[in-house]
Design a protein around this motif. Sequence first.
Motif, short mmCIF file in Angstrom:
data_model
loop_
_atom_site.label_atom_id
_atom_site.label_comp_id
_atom_site.label_asym_id
_atom_site.label_seq_id
_atom_site.Cartn_x
_atom_site.Cartn_y
_atom_site.Cartn_z
N GLN A 52 0.70 -1.13 -0.06
CA GLN A 52 -0.04 -0.01 -0.15
C GLN A 52 0.81 1.34 -0.09
O GLN A 52 0.48 2.14 -0.67
N ILE A 53 1.93 1.18 0.71
CA ILE A 53 3.00 2.39 0.65
C ILE A 53 3.62 2.44 -0.86
O ILE A 53 3.76 3.72 -1.21
N LEU A 54 3.99 1.42 -1.28
CA LEU A 54 4.31 1.35 -2.78
C LEU A 54 3.25 2.06 -3.63
O LEU A 54 3.53 3.03 -4.52
N SER A 55 1.92 1.85 -3.34
CA SER A 55 0.89 2.18 -4.12
C SER A 55 0.60 3.76 -3.95
O SER A 55 0.57 4.58 -5.01
N ASN A 56 0.85 4.33 -2.73
CA ASN A 56 0.72 5.59 -2.43
C ASN A 56 1.94 6.58 -2.86
O ASN A 56 1.53 7.62 -3.48
N PHE A 57 3.03 5.89 -2.81
CA PHE A 57 4.22 6.56 -3.57
C PHE A 57 4.02 6.58 -4.96
O PHE A 57 4.36 7.67 -5.60
N SER A 58 3.63 5.75 -5.57
CA SER A 58 3.34 5.55 -6.97
C SER A 58 2.17 6.44 -7.56
O SER A 58 2.35 7.14 -8.52
N ASN A 59 1.07 6.89 -6.88
CA ASN A 59 0.46 7.64 -6.93
C ASN A 59 0.77 9.20 -6.91
O ASN A 59 0.35 9.87 -7.67
N ASP A 60 1.52 9.31 -5.74
CA ASP A 60 2.15 10.78 -5.74
C ASP A 60 3.00 10.92 -6.83
O ASP A 60 2.90 12.14 -7.54
N TYR A 61 3.84 9.93 -7.54
CA TYR A 61 4.65 10.06 -8.53
C TYR A 61 3.86 10.41 -9.95
O TYR A 61 4.18 11.25 -10.74
N GLY A 62 2.78 9.59 -10.02
CA GLY A 62 2.17 9.58 -11.24
C GLY A 62 1.34 10.61 -11.34
O GLY A 62 1.30 11.43 -12.41
N ASP A 63 0.60 11.05 -10.32
CA ASP A 63 -0.36 12.28 -10.52
C ASP A 63 0.41 13.37 -10.42
O ASP A 63 -0.24 14.58 -11.11
N SER A 64 1.71 13.61 -10.17
CA SER A 64 2.39 14.89 -10.34
C SER A 64 2.95 15.04 -11.84
O SER A 64 2.81 15.98 -12.13
N ILE A 65 3.15 13.88 -12.41
CA ILE A 65 3.66 13.91 -13.90
C ILE A 65 2.54 14.26 -14.59
O ILE A 65 2.66 15.17 -15.83
#
Length: 302
Positions: A52-65
């Motif tokens: 879930q932390i991986l998913s949250n980090f990825s969401n932060d990264y993806g949505d910023s791009i």
Amino acid sequence: MKIKYWIYASRLYTLPLSFSGITLSFLISKSRVKNSNFTIYILCIITALLLQILSNFSNDYGDSITGVDNSKRIGPKRTIQSGLISLLEMKIAIYLFSILSFLSGILLIYKSISYKNFFLFLFYIIGIIICIYSSIKYSIGPYPYGYIVGMGDLFVFIFFGLCSVIGSYFLYTHTLHMDIFLLSLSIGLLNVSVLNINNMRDMDNDYENGKYTMAGYLGMKKAKIYHIISILISILLGVFFIFLNQKTIYQWIFFILIVIFLIFHIKRIIFLSKKNLFNLEIKRLILIVFLYGLSIGISNFL
């Protein structure tokens, strides 16, 4: 120090969702199999939290791009958007948590399934890889599935419902039961409801930036109806589970108390008009989902 930024990026308030289903299935298994392995439960929790932390980090990264995280966004500010963590640092963290999730998952499978049962062993390994891939691809890549109508809801339903409850229950007991399937559906729908609040809050900004969620597709009025129906079906599935496994009056007492919280939640959602107030409702529902699983598990164990 950046530690506090990483803690913020992990979105601690969302993490109870990752172990609500796992804890529920463990408590049910303890009531049926007295020698249910506590070590396997802990490894399930660790693996789920890492994913879930991986998913949250990825969401932060993806949505910023993609630009979804911007000044118009109503939800909590993200770390990359705010300049607290760089894109490179987050990318490294995504790789790190992918590796940690895989290693934790492998250890979990090794401890719970004999390698001699090759096909089952391989099935769970493939499952871990799919979980890692899905955690990342929700928001990252040329075609993130979280940006396609209904796909985010579907995958949350599968991973936080079916996989979380049924997958962990099998690791505890090496058996499958239809009533556990009912519980997995119930927990899955409640997790979808959490996502739906998030999507209702940001539906306008998401749509403008190419993120097409179920809430954005339905519109606010129908998204609220979708939300209510999901919760009501979840409650009915919970009722059916308790009916099939009723032992004491405490099961119904615990369950009714949680249902009261859900009814008040539905009432608030119906009359909620200011989108910034959805933030508080997300946190409330996450807590209710955790208590929902805990109440059914504990009352069945008594």
